[in-house]
Design an enzyme around this catalytic site. Structure first.
Site, PDB file in Angstrom:
ATOM      1  CG  ASP A 504      50.057  37.979  40.153  1.00 33.63           C
ATOM      2  OD1 ASP A 504      49.094  37.665  39.414  1.00 33.63           O
ATOM      3  OD2 ASP A 504      49.929  38.662  41.183  1.00 33.63           O
ATOM      4  CE1 TYR A 598      35.668  31.698  41.306  1.00 36.27           C
ATOM      5  CE2 TYR A 598      33.497  30.673  41.366  1.00 36.27           C
ATOM      6  CZ  TYR A 598      34.873  30.566  41.200  1.00 36.27           C
ATOM      7  OH  TYR A 598      35.436  29.345  40.929  1.00 36.27           O
TER       8      TYR A 598
END
Length: 700
Positions: A504, A598
């Site tokens: 990750d 985003y």
């Protein structure tokens, strides 16, 4: 050494190959594979095997043929086609000649192939032809080399093998060796049955009426040599040696960088470095006589094209020493100095040999293939991991031969003059398959978010462009599938070129493991495509939107900083520059409604990329980004595509085609842009748009 001949397995292969190979050729294939699968007998295409058989011609005639291993085939995986058929009678007639040039020999072998498309027969085909036995096996067994790489090799081998032993003083492979072997065989045959042949400083020949007999004579001969070594070795032993506490990423990037710089390799490229630190290697490097043994050279001349005549030994490596003046790192300078000395000595060797032999040759590169670092291990350098592994495998077995030979008596392999003849022999050089130069050859790359979408396409494109690639993603199952897919697309060239790490990117420790694993596998890192991300939605004037922004900044900006920092450390240790590439977004320039979490993070990523370009430029590390838009990937799953289309007032399909070119942009389009930037060595701080054209998102 135990025989692994299994009558049932042999019978099964005969049955499987029925219609493709005669019983004799099928059994020849079976025992050849047994020989090839034992690394202490042969390695990486070494050795050769044969069987004499009959075959029909187009006219229905039956002729005697020699099925002998063909060039390019490895005994461990050989098929019947790997033993091409050559008419035997014309080969045997060649023995009447006083001399035969290499070119003429190769021509005769090819001219007498039953199949003109077959590979070139082994350079030792005439030796197989001149000996009368039906099945013949030739190996470079470690145990045999330990007893024949001796000043008194003939005496030792005679004591081991007794009556029936045939000794051949060193002769370079080819026509002359074939004649001498046949003559020596016949001298022994005049008084007793020949059973085993040892070629001084070269290897072993055995034979038999059946494949089983020839193979088991090889095993028996090697076993006798092994027993002799045990019985005649002193009880004194050397230290096992100890691995230094230094890590791979402290050593390998410096070694790779020094080798690339001295060889004049292109920036952001370098040799692939493989290394091993087994107890046997560390123990060998701790021996007080290690320098003397290493200087002696190859265990058998066949290895010279892979390992050079000698390895580079760096005595007392300064792993933990820093330059007190702060001018640089001592170990790196030590490596460069050692390599420069090695190259000068190679140049002198080349010039001396050419002068003494009265020949003109085109000099090969003077750089070492194997570097020995006491306290760390053995390293090998090559254009690919496979090439480096071959050199390392050969040298690891050379260490075994050196160790055993010096315990039996004295290690004395073939001399430099003979090694030069093999190293510059055109027939030996022909064994090396040229490496196809691709845009990213000798480049080590790491791609995050590689299990899907743009990352998946980019990993594939980067690998197909020639790079060694590490795939990183947190989805273990999907990552395994992509790894298999990339390997499948690479085909035979995939060997040693693809790694996968589950990580990750928000977890620094797991990213560090992936970077460290890449360095351990290949020696460094040149290219990073920092791609992992997600596309969260939300209005920033809401609590949920602000929470989404915080998460997005962690994934879509700060994780990229972690990846880049860890990669840049390796790149700077190499001293060869590097390339950081980021998957940004058109949203950084043209944000959409409700897409703030985003867009803001991607805007920050663009700023991050530009800052790296400014800060890392003096270290020749480039930093660029690709702004893609509306790519059908997992980012648009779960209703995101429909939501974004609705925000723009269009349907989903129209949304993906809503650009100046009126075409849907694919993940492959984005991957191609990343490959371009990886080769654009004069470009940094750049944003490349891959969005089909969006005037509102033009970088400005």
């Amino acid at each position: 050494m135990d025989s692994r001949y299994d009558p049932e397995a042999a019978s099964r292969l005969v049955h499987e190959l029925a219609g493709h190979a005669s019983e004799a050729l099928a059994l020849r294939t079976y025992t050849a594979r047994l020989v090839g699968s034992e690394s202490s007998l042969v390695l990486h295409g070494g050795g050769n095997t044969s069987v004499k058989e009959t075959a029909p011609t187009l006219f229905g005639e039956t002729v005697e043929v020699l099925h002998v291993k063909g060039s390019g085939w490895d005994l461990a995986t050989i098929e019947p086609a790997g033993h091409p058929a050559v008419r035997l009678a014309p080969l045997r007639r060649l023995r009447a000649l006083a001399t035969l040039s290499d070119e003429a020999m190769v021509n005769e072998l090819r001219a007498n192939l039953l199949d003109s498309a077959a590979p070139n027969p082994s350079v030792e085909a005439l030796l197989h032809a001149f000996l009368p036995a039906r099945f013949i096996d030739h190996t470079h067994a470690d145990a045999i080399l330990a007893v024949c790489d001796q000043p008194e090799g003939e005496r030792i081998c005679a004591a081991i093998f007794g009556r029936g032993f045939v000794w051949i003083p060193y002769v370079m492979p080819g026509f002359a060796l074939a004649k001498k072997c046949a003559e020596a065989f016949e001298r022994v045959a005049a008084t007793t049955e020949p059973t085993v042949m040892v070629l001084e400083k070269h290897g072993l020949f055995t034979w038999g009426a059946t494949a089983k007999e020839s193979y088991e004579r090889t095993i028996a001969a090697v076993t006798r040599a092994e027993r002799y070594a045990v019985e005649h070795s002193p009880t004194v032993s050397f230290s096992l040696g100890r691995r230094s506490d230094v890590t791979d990423d402290q050593i390998l990037p410096r070694l790779r960088g020094a080798a690339a710089a001295l060889a004049g390799d292109a920036p952001e490229r370098g040799p692939i470095v493989r290394h091993r630190s087994t107890p046997a290697i560390l123990g060998f490097l701790a021996r007080p006589d290690v320098a003397k043994l290493v200087a002696k050279g190859c265990a058998t001349p066949d290895h010279v094209i892979r390992t050079k005549a000698t390895a580079l030994l760096v005595p007392r490596p300064a792993f933990d020493v820093s330059d007190a003046s702060g001018a640089g790192d001592v170990f790196g300078a030590q490596l460069r100095g050692a390599m420069e000395r090695y190259a000068r000595e190679y140049d002198e060797y080349f010039e001396t040999m050419c002068r003494s032999k009265g020949v003109t040759k085109k000099k090969l590169d003077p750089w070492p293939r194997v570097v020995l670092l006491p306290g760390f291990g053995a390293c090998a350098l090559g254009a690919t991991a496979s090439e480096a592994d071959i050199a390392l495998d050969l040298y690891e077995h050379t260490i075994d031969v050196m160790t055993n030979a010096s315990e039996i008596g004295a290690y004395e392999p073939v001399g430099r003059s003979e090694l030069f003849d093999l190293e510059y022999w055109s027939l030996e050089q022909a064994k090396l398959k040229p490496v196809v130069e691709l845009p990213l050859s000798r480049c080590i790359a790491l791609v995050t978010g590689a299990a899907s979408g743009i990352g998946r396409a980019t990993a594939t494109h980067v690998a197909l462009a020639g790079a060694h690639v590490t795939l990183v993603d947190r989805d273990e199952k999907a990552l395994a599938l992509v790894e298999s897919e990339v390997r499948r697309k690479l085909g035979k060239s995939a060997a040693g070129r693809v790694l996968a790490f589950v990580a990750d990117v928000r977890d620094e420790a797991s990213v560090e493991r992936a970077v460290a694993g890449t360095v351990s596998a290949w020696g460094g890192l040149d290219l990073v495509v920092s791609n992992a991300g997600a596309a969260p939605e939300g209005r920033l004037d809401t609590a949920d939107g602000e929470a989404a922004l915080r998460d997005s900044l962690a994934l879509n900006c700060l994780s990229h900083a972690t990846v880049a920092r860890l990669a840049a450390r390796i790149m700077m240790a190499q001293g060869r520059g590097g390339c950081l590439l980021f998957n940004a977004s058109k949203s950084a320039f043209n944000p959409g409604p409700g897409f703030g979490p985003y867009a803001v993070a991607k805007s920050a990523l663009i700023a991050l990329m530009r800052q790296y370009a400014v800060d890392l430029g003096p270290s020749a590390i480039r930093s660029n980004a690709v702004n893609a838009d509306r790519i059908r990937t997992g980012l648009f799953a779960g209703g995101v595509a429909e939501s974004r289309a609705k925000a723009r007032g269009v349907g989903p399909d129209e949304y993906f085609r809503a650009n100046l070119l009126g075409r849907e942009v694919t993940a492959d389009d984005v991957a191609s842009a990343f490959v371009y930037l990886a080769s654009a060595r004069a470009t940094t701080g750049c944003v490349v748009t891959v969005d089909g054209g969006n005037a509102a998102a033009f970088p400005r």
